[in-house]
Design a protein around this motif. Structure first.
Motif, PDB file in Angstrom:
ATOM      1  N   VAL A  21     -22.953 -11.372  -2.545  1.00 31.61           N
ATOM      2  CA  VAL A  21     -22.231 -11.432  -1.270  1.00 31.61           C
ATOM      3  C   VAL A  21     -21.084 -10.428  -1.278  1.00 31.61           C
ATOM      4  O   VAL A  21     -20.851  -9.736  -0.290  1.00 31.61           O
ATOM      5  N   GLN A  22     -20.358 -10.311  -2.402  1.00 32.75           N
ATOM      6  CA  GLN A  22     -19.273  -9.339  -2.493  1.00 32.75           C
ATOM      7  C   GLN A  22     -19.778  -7.908  -2.312  1.00 32.75           C
ATOM      8  O   GLN A  22     -19.142  -7.100  -1.655  1.00 32.75           O
ATOM      9  N   LEU A  23     -20.918  -7.608  -2.907  1.00 31.42           N
ATOM     10  CA  LEU A  23     -21.443  -6.242  -2.879  1.00 31.42           C
ATOM     11  C   LEU A  23     -22.137  -5.892  -1.582  1.00 31.42           C
ATOM     12  O   LEU A  23     -22.044  -4.766  -1.100  1.00 31.42           O
ATOM     13  N   LYS A  24     -22.870  -6.837  -1.008  1.00 25.42           N
ATOM     14  CA  LYS A  24     -23.718  -6.540   0.141  1.00 25.42           C
ATOM     15  C   LYS A  24     -23.249  -7.193   1.429  1.00 25.42           C
ATOM     16  O   LYS A  24     -23.535  -6.720   2.515  1.00 25.42           O
ATOM     17  N   GLY A  25     -22.548  -8.313   1.297  1.00 16.81           N
ATOM     18  CA  GLY A  25     -22.173  -9.071   2.478  1.00 16.81           C
ATOM     19  C   GLY A  25     -23.251 -10.077   2.838  1.00 16.81           C
ATOM     20  O   GLY A  25     -24.242 -10.232   2.129  1.00 16.81           O
ATOM     21  N   VAL A  49     -34.499  -4.095   2.288  1.00 14.25           N
ATOM     22  CA  VAL A  49     -34.624  -4.426   0.872  1.00 14.25           C
ATOM     23  C   VAL A  49     -33.394  -3.911   0.134  1.00 14.25           C
ATOM     24  O   VAL A  49     -33.039  -2.746   0.235  1.00 14.25           O
ATOM     25  N   ALA A  50     -32.738  -4.813  -0.586  1.00 17.31           N
ATOM     26  CA  ALA A  50     -31.571  -4.446  -1.387  1.00 17.31           C
ATOM     27  C   ALA A  50     -31.916  -4.626  -2.862  1.00 17.31           C
ATOM     28  O   ALA A  50     -32.499  -5.640  -3.246  1.00 17.31           O
ATOM     29  N   ARG A  51     -31.582  -3.618  -3.658  1.00 17.15           N
ATOM     30  CA  ARG A  51     -31.867  -3.676  -5.100  1.00 17.15           C
ATOM     31  C   ARG A  51     -30.554  -3.811  -5.857  1.00 17.15           C
ATOM     32  O   ARG A  51     -29.584  -3.115  -5.584  1.00 17.15           O
ATOM     33  N   PHE A  52     -30.557  -4.705  -6.829  1.00 15.11           N
ATOM     34  CA  PHE A  52     -29.401  -4.922  -7.694  1.00 15.11           C
ATOM     35  C   PHE A  52     -29.855  -4.773  -9.140  1.00 15.11           C
ATOM     36  O   PHE A  52     -31.015  -5.013  -9.458  1.00 15.11           O
ATOM     37  N   GLU A  53     -28.931  -4.394 -10.002  1.00 11.25           N
ATOM     38  CA  GLU A  53     -29.214  -4.262 -11.433  1.00 11.25           C
ATOM     39  C   GLU A  53     -28.189  -5.053 -12.221  1.00 11.25           C
ATOM     40  O   GLU A  53     -27.001  -5.007 -11.920  1.00 11.25           O
ATOM     41  N   MET A 102     -24.069 -19.440 -13.954  1.00 10.81           N
ATOM     42  CA  MET A 102     -24.382 -18.006 -13.921  1.00 10.81           C
ATOM     43  C   MET A 102     -25.035 -17.646 -12.590  1.00 10.81           C
ATOM     44  O   MET A 102     -24.698 -16.635 -11.975  1.00 10.81           O
ATOM     45  N   LYS A 103     -25.968 -18.474 -12.157  1.00  5.25           N
ATOM     46  CA  LYS A 103     -26.683 -18.236 -10.894  1.00  5.25           C
ATOM     47  C   LYS A 103     -25.702 -18.230  -9.720  1.00  5.25           C
ATOM     48  O   LYS A 103     -25.777 -17.352  -8.850  1.00  5.25           O
ATOM     49  N   ALA A 104     -24.763 -19.157  -9.713  1.00  2.00           N
ATOM     50  CA  ALA A 104     -23.763 -19.218  -8.639  1.00  2.00           C
ATOM     51  C   ALA A 104     -22.876 -17.978  -8.664  1.00  2.00           C
ATOM     52  O   ALA A 104     -22.537 -17.425  -7.608  1.00  2.00           O
ATOM     53  N   GLU A 105     -22.507 -17.518  -9.849  1.00  2.00           N
ATOM     54  CA  GLU A 105     -21.675 -16.315  -9.943  1.00  2.00           C
ATOM     55  C   GLU A 105     -22.442 -15.078  -9.472  1.00  2.00           C
ATOM     56  O   GLU A 105     -21.881 -14.207  -8.801  1.00  2.00           O
TER      57      GLU A 105
END
Length: 132
Positions: free
Chosen positions: A49-53, A94-98, A40-43
């Motif tokens: 990376v897909q979302l932010k680069g 700072v990047a925020r993810f949900e 799960m952590k790897a995914e």
């Protein structure tokens, strides 16, 4: 056209228009992970990376287990006059993810771009805030 044919034609149009009506997708809800695994952590790292680069960030083993939000801060390491490191950060770094539950899917959502990545191996559950 005969009356019976006309009625059948009108009824078929009525049924098709009702039958083709789409239901709205379920609203996303914030979510957490009960038992995070290495897979799960790897995914999640790949989704970030897909979302932010950039490069895959280091994540805690219990990522998203207590909170549905994740803040990632990029820190620049500069050398000072005596070669001691100076860590520089700013608000834009700072990047925020949900983590969200969308129907049966768990997704990682990036509010800055309003994009998300479906997560195949992450099993999450909706988290309801105490404010509601």
């Amino acid at each position: 056209m005969r009356k019976s044919q006309r009625k059948m034609w009108l009824l078929s149009i009525l049924f098709c228009s009702v039958g083709c009506e789409q239901t709205a997708p379920p609203a996303p809800t914030l979510a957490t992970i009960d038992h995070p695994t290495a897979m799960m952590k790897a995914e999640l790292q790949s989704a970030i990376v897909q979302l932010k680069g950039g490069v895959a960030p280091r994540l805690a083993d219990d990522v998203f287990s207590t909170n549905s939000s994740l803040l990632i801060e990029q820190i620049s390491n500069l050398a000072g006059p005596l070669e001691s490191p100076i860590y520089v950060t700013n608000k834009e770094s700072v990047a925020r993810f949900e983590l969200q539950k969308r129907g049966d899917l768990c997704v990682l959502y990036f509010p800055k771009t309003q994009n998300y990545v479906p997560l195949e191996h992450v099993k999450c559950r909706p988290t309801y805030s105490a404010e509601k």
